[in-house]
Structure formats: structure tokens, C-alpha cells
Design a protein around this motif. Structure first.
Motif, PDB file in Angstrom:
ATOM      1  N   ALA A 224      65.296 -39.970 -32.536  1.00 50.20           N
ATOM      2  CA  ALA A 224      65.156 -41.185 -33.494  1.00 50.20           C
ATOM      3  C   ALA A 224      64.461 -42.258 -32.686  1.00 50.20           C
ATOM      4  O   ALA A 224      65.136 -42.961 -31.685  1.00 50.20           O
ATOM      5  CB  ALA A 224      66.239 -41.662 -34.245  1.00 50.20           C
ATOM      6  N   ARG A 225      63.307 -42.351 -32.920  1.00 49.99           N
ATOM      7  CA  ARG A 225      62.387 -43.590 -32.048  1.00 49.99           C
ATOM      8  C   ARG A 225      62.138 -44.475 -32.907  1.00 49.99           C
ATOM      9  O   ARG A 225      61.606 -44.630 -34.305  1.00 49.99           O
ATOM     10  CB  ARG A 225      61.071 -42.851 -31.205  1.00 49.99           C
ATOM     11  N   SER A 226      62.117 -46.119 -32.576  1.00 50.57           N
ATOM     12  CA  SER A 226      61.391 -47.021 -33.313  1.00 50.57           C
ATOM     13  C   SER A 226      60.138 -46.838 -33.167  1.00 50.57           C
ATOM     14  O   SER A 226      59.294 -46.309 -32.233  1.00 50.57           O
ATOM     15  CB  SER A 226      62.035 -48.424 -32.766  1.00 50.57           C
ATOM     16  N   ASP A 227      59.290 -47.699 -34.047  1.00 50.16           N
ATOM     17  CA  ASP A 227      57.965 -47.531 -34.257  1.00 50.16           C
ATOM     18  C   ASP A 227      57.341 -48.146 -33.041  1.00 50.16           C
ATOM     19  O   ASP A 227      56.258 -47.781 -32.461  1.00 50.16           O
ATOM     20  CB  ASP A 227      57.465 -48.134 -35.242  1.00 50.16           C
ATOM     21  N   TYR A 228      58.007 -48.964 -32.100  1.00 50.01           N
ATOM     22  CA  TYR A 228      57.639 -49.732 -30.949  1.00 50.01           C
ATOM     23  C   TYR A 228      57.412 -48.589 -29.813  1.00 50.01           C
ATOM     24  O   TYR A 228      56.537 -48.732 -29.318  1.00 50.01           O
ATOM     25  CB  TYR A 228      58.489 -50.874 -30.474  1.00 50.01           C
ATOM     26  N   HIS A 229      58.755 -48.080 -29.711  1.00 46.89           N
ATOM     27  CA  HIS A 229      58.589 -47.017 -28.612  1.00 46.89           C
ATOM     28  C   HIS A 229      57.730 -45.807 -28.888  1.00 46.89           C
ATOM     29  O   HIS A 229      57.415 -45.283 -28.009  1.00 46.89           O
ATOM     30  CB  HIS A 229      60.047 -46.492 -28.419  1.00 46.89           C
ATOM     31  N   ARG A 230      57.509 -45.387 -30.065  1.00 43.64           N
ATOM     32  CA  ARG A 230      56.708 -44.380 -30.493  1.00 43.64           C
ATOM     33  C   ARG A 230      55.128 -44.940 -29.965  1.00 43.64           C
ATOM     34  O   ARG A 230      54.509 -43.897 -29.389  1.00 43.64           O
ATOM     35  CB  ARG A 230      56.434 -44.354 -31.926  1.00 43.64           C
ATOM     36  N   VAL A 231      54.821 -46.034 -30.219  1.00 44.58           N
ATOM     37  CA  VAL A 231      53.327 -46.439 -29.806  1.00 44.58           C
ATOM     38  C   VAL A 231      53.436 -46.562 -28.206  1.00 44.58           C
ATOM     39  O   VAL A 231      52.422 -46.190 -27.702  1.00 44.58           O
ATOM     40  CB  VAL A 231      53.308 -47.675 -30.454  1.00 44.58           C
ATOM     41  N   VAL A 232      54.424 -47.045 -27.841  1.00 46.02           N
ATOM     42  CA  VAL A 232      54.748 -47.125 -26.290  1.00 46.02           C
ATOM     43  C   VAL A 232      54.246 -45.768 -25.493  1.00 46.02           C
ATOM     44  O   VAL A 232      53.705 -45.559 -24.516  1.00 46.02           O
ATOM     45  CB  VAL A 232      55.778 -47.778 -25.531  1.00 46.02           C
ATOM     46  N   LEU A 233      55.184 -44.852 -26.054  1.00 41.78           N
ATOM     47  CA  LEU A 233      55.125 -43.528 -25.579  1.00 41.78           C
ATOM     48  C   LEU A 233      53.768 -42.793 -25.836  1.00 41.78           C
ATOM     49  O   LEU A 233      53.243 -42.159 -24.781  1.00 41.78           O
ATOM     50  CB  LEU A 233      56.176 -42.518 -26.260  1.00 41.78           C
ATOM     51  N   VAL A 234      53.117 -43.002 -27.044  1.00 43.29           N
ATOM     52  CA  VAL A 234      51.914 -42.273 -27.138  1.00 43.29           C
ATOM     53  C   VAL A 234      50.699 -42.825 -26.202  1.00 43.29           C
ATOM     54  O   VAL A 234      50.010 -42.278 -25.686  1.00 43.29           O
ATOM     55  CB  VAL A 234      51.622 -42.381 -28.556  1.00 43.29           C
TER      56      VAL A 234
END
Length: 444
Positions: A224-234
Motif C-alpha cells: 500500500a503506497r501513498s500517492d506521493y510515494h507512487r509518483v516518487v518511485l515512478v
């Protein structure tokens, strides 16, 4: 008129240059909007206006050090295009898209090579590189035009898949033609090793892109990733993959596109692509403005008739190839007639390939190649988005607004039957009697 040169801090010059590019791009779109032109056209015109060959507002060294923007923008564009290569869609339309792409891209390349050889009698190495670059279509301007008008449907899906594969064909064709051109320029002979090295490097980049797509799925969807971390990872993976490709002197387009393709097929989740689209418009604006600033207006006469013929011949080859491919595959009339109009834009990939090609040729012919691609690329980006917009309207994908027509409104009668009342001749505002009839119906 470089007022930024008087600043002692290099960081201040860069930051203010970025702010100036973004502001100029936004302000120019206010004018292009009045002319009903896509935003991409305004971005490029703003770059020309503030560039070193017009108002000269941005220092030349800042422009030279912004080359990384091209790779970053292309990486995010390619990743976003990868979402349109779902296996289910490819099974349905993969053969059609492949046939159309091969015919429209290779037809344009063949016509360019023949015309340059026969009419202008230019060196074979120059003609091969120019033809390979002519294969490419700028996906960014076409995609941004589609986003601007929120177009959807079969015609749009075909455009997106074709422009994505189009650059793949262009990159493969350029790799082969570049190897042949290098061999011809060195000793006039073609060596197998020279041909195989670019192919091996691109295959390695594709493998790396596939692994990054799998890793992105593993990091984002398994926890479960937050939207912020999803953007950071991609963002980290896209930039890392782009950096590796740049270190190998190859385009990040193919590998980043495969990364997006692998991710969408493993996860089936489009949300990450929407999140990426939310923060990339500023990057794309800077990319197109930078393309406009690179155009050297003083060397345009040097291209002369060669540039004009290239500009027209490529358009004719793209349109003819798309029409032939659509006819052979039995596509709809809208795709046959209008697809070629959406394939005119050329920038980004072609500019990067032109820079690579310039290094492989003698100084005089290399400068000619770069001048033709840069000048025609700006013209394509000015004319192309408008043609892409026209294709959306002519194909019926986007409907023109009819301000003088009121949409049909449902009316309930005493029996409860729903009727549709045509309202073309009903003046605005809607008469109050309309409300009384409906109110009387509800009360009875």
C-alpha cells in the motif's frame, strides 16, 4: 538583450530562465487559443521569440546546458505511451497497427531517400540518415493535442499506437542507417560489427526497460503506497532508465515505452499514468520551448530548396503510407482519410537523431542535416498540431460546439411516458410554461 547575463549567480540565471520559459509559453497560448491552435504551437513559438535569434532573453550557455530536458521529456512521453500497448488491445488491433506503421513510416523514408538522391544528388550516407529521421513522428505534440480536446475512441487509439510504434521503427531504421553511413564515411565498406553494435545496445536497453516495468509493479502494487510515494518511485525509475540509456548514447524512448507496457500488462492499473500526467505538463512546455530556442533563423536560407522539398515530401509519404496501410487492413474510412494528418508533427526524437547524425557526417553535410531537421521540425510542430486537431474533427472523434442549439430535454406527461422534445427552435431561456407543464404533471 540578455539581462540575465548581468546576474553573478549561475543558479539564478538558470532558475529565472526556467521561469521565463514557462511564463512565455503560457502567455503565447493565450494568443494561439484565440486562433484555435493547439497549445504545443504556442510553446514552440514562445521559444523562438525569447530565444537567441529573436529577443535573446535567455543566455546561450543556459540553453546549451538544458539538453537533459530532451531526454527527460522523451522518457516520460514514452512511458505514458506504453499504457496503450495492453496485450488485449494488441491481440485485437496489433496486426493492423503494425502494418499501418510500417507502411507510413517506411514509405516516407523511401520517398525522402529517392528524392534526395535523384533530384539533389546528395551523398548516400546523408540521404539514408535524413530518410531514417523522416520516419519519426513527434508523439508529444499529438498526445498533448489529444489531451487538450479529451478525444477518445477507435481513431485516437489507432493514432496513439501508431505514433508509439512509429518512433520505434525510426530508431531501428536510424540505427541501421547510421551504421551504414559510418561505414561509408570511414572507408566506403560496410562491416557487420558496425551494424550489430547499435542493435545490441538497443536490445540491452529494452531488457532493462522491461525489468524496470516489473520492478515498478513490484514496488507499487505489492504494498500500500501513498500517492506521493507512487509518483516518487515512478519518477526515480523513469529518470534512472533514461540516464542509463543516455550513458550508452541511445534514445530512452524504446526502453521507457517498454517499461510502461510491462507495467500496464502486469498491473492493469492506469492510475499511475494519470498521476504522472498531472506533473509533466511543465516539463513538456519547457521541452517544446527549448526546441523553439534551438532554431537558428540565420541558417535557414542555407537549407534552401532541400528543406522545402523535405518538408513537403515527408508529409506526402506519411499520408500516402497511412492511406495504403489503412486500405490493406480494411480500416474505417475515417482512419484511412484522416490518420495521415495526425502523423505530421516531428520534433524531439528527430532533433536528437539529427544531433547524432551530424556527428557522423562531414562538417558541411552534417550542418546541412541539422539545419533541415531543426527548421522543418519547428515548422512541423507549428503546422502538425493544427493538422492533428483537424484530423480529430474530420474523423468525427471531436464534435464542434454548437452554441445556438439547445440539447433535447425530457418531458414527462400525465401517462408517465418520457418523450424527447426537439429544442432547435426553442429560444433561450427556456419558457416558464415548460416548467409549469412539468410541475402540473408531477402534482397530478
Amino acid at each position: 538583450m540578455q539581462f540575465l547575463d548581468h546576474l553573478s549567480s549561475p543558479s539564478a540565471r538558470v532558475i529565472l530562465s526556467l521561469a521565463l520559459m514557462l511564463s512565455a509559453g503560457f502567455l503565447m497560448t493565450r494568443g494561439t487559443k484565440c486562433l484555435h491552435l493547439p497549445n504545443v504551437t504556442g510553446y514552440i513559438l514562445s521559444g523562438i521569440l525569447i530565444g537567441p535569434f529573436a529577443l535573446n532573453l535567455v543566455p546561450a550557455e543556459v540553453i546549451e546546458n538544458m539538453e537533459f530536458l530532451t531526454d527527460v521529456a522523451l522518457a516520460f512521453i514514452a512511458f505514458g505511451v506504453g499504457r496503450y500497448f495492453k496485450a488485449s488491445h494488441l491481440r485485437q488491433r496489433g496486426k493492423t497497427v503494425l502494418v499501418i506503421t510500417l507502411l507510413e513510416s517506411l514509405t516516407a523514408a523511401a520517398v525522402i531517400v529517392l528524392v534526395m538522391l535523384v533530384i539533389f544528388r546528395l551523398p548516400l550516407s546523408f540521404c539514408l540518415l535524413l530518410g531514417a529521421i523522416g520516419c519519426a513522428t513527434a508523439p508529444a505534440s499529438t498526445i498533448m493535442t489529444i489531451r487538450q480536446y479529451r478525444a477518445k475512441g477507435e481513431f485516437v487509439d489507432t493514432i496513439l499506437q501508431v505514433v508509439a510504434l512509429d518512433d520505434a521503427v525510426a530508431l531501428v531504421a536510424f540505427s541501421i542507417c547510421a551504421a551504414v553511413a559510418q561505414a561509408l564515411e570511414l572507408d566506403g565498406k560496410i562491416r557487420p560489427g558496425t551494424l550489430l553494435l547499435p542493435v545490441v545496445l538497443n536490445l540491452a536497453a529494452l531488457v532493462l526497460g522491461g525489468l524496470c516495468g516489473w520492478l515498478l509493479h513490484l514496488l507499487i502494487d505489492r504494498e500500500a503506497r501513498s500517492d506521493y510515494h507512487r509518483v516518487v518511485l515512478v519518477t526515480a525509475l523513469v529518470l534512472g532508465l533514461s540516464g542509463c540509456c543516455t550513458a550508452l548514447d541511445i534514445s530512452p524512448l524504446l526502453s521507457c515505452m517498454l517499461m510502461g507496457t510491462v507495467y500496464i500488462n502486469l498491473s492493469g492499473d492506469k492510475r499511475i499514468f494519470h498521476q504522472v500526467n498531472d506533473f509533466t505538463p511543465a516539463i513538456l512546455l519547457l521541452f517544446f520551448a527549448l526546441s523553439g530556442m534551438r532554431l537558428d533563423l540565420s541558417v535557414l536560407p542555407a537549407a534552401g530548396g532541400i528543406g522545402v522539398v523535405y518538408f513537403l515530401v515527408r508529409i506526402a509519404g506519411k499520408y500516402a503510407g497511412a492511406w495504403i496501410g489503412g486500405t490493406l487492413c480494411g480500416t474505417s474510412e475515417a482512419i484511412r482519410r484522416c490518420l495521415g494528418l495526425a502523423l505530421i508533427p516531428q520534433a524531439g526524437v528527430s532533433i536528437g537523431l539529427a544531433i547524432l547524425g551530424e556527428r557522423m557526417l562531414p562538417p558541411q553535410t552534417g550542418a546541412l542535416l541539422s539545419t533541415i531537421i531543426l527548421s522543418s521540425g519547428v515548422l512541423y510542430e507549428i503546422v502538425g498540431p493544427a493538422c492533428a486537431k483537424l484530423s480529430l474533427f474530420l474523423s468525427g472523434t471531436v464534435q464542434r460546439e454548437k452554441k445556438d442549439v439547445i440539447q433535447p430535454a425530457p418531458v414527462l406527461e400525465a401517462g408517465g411516458q418520457e418523450l424527447w422534445q426537439l429544442a432547435e427552435n426553442v429560444p433561450r431561456p427556456v419558457p416558464t410554461a415548460f416548467y409549469r407543464v412539468s410541475h402540473h404533471t408531477r402534482s397530478t
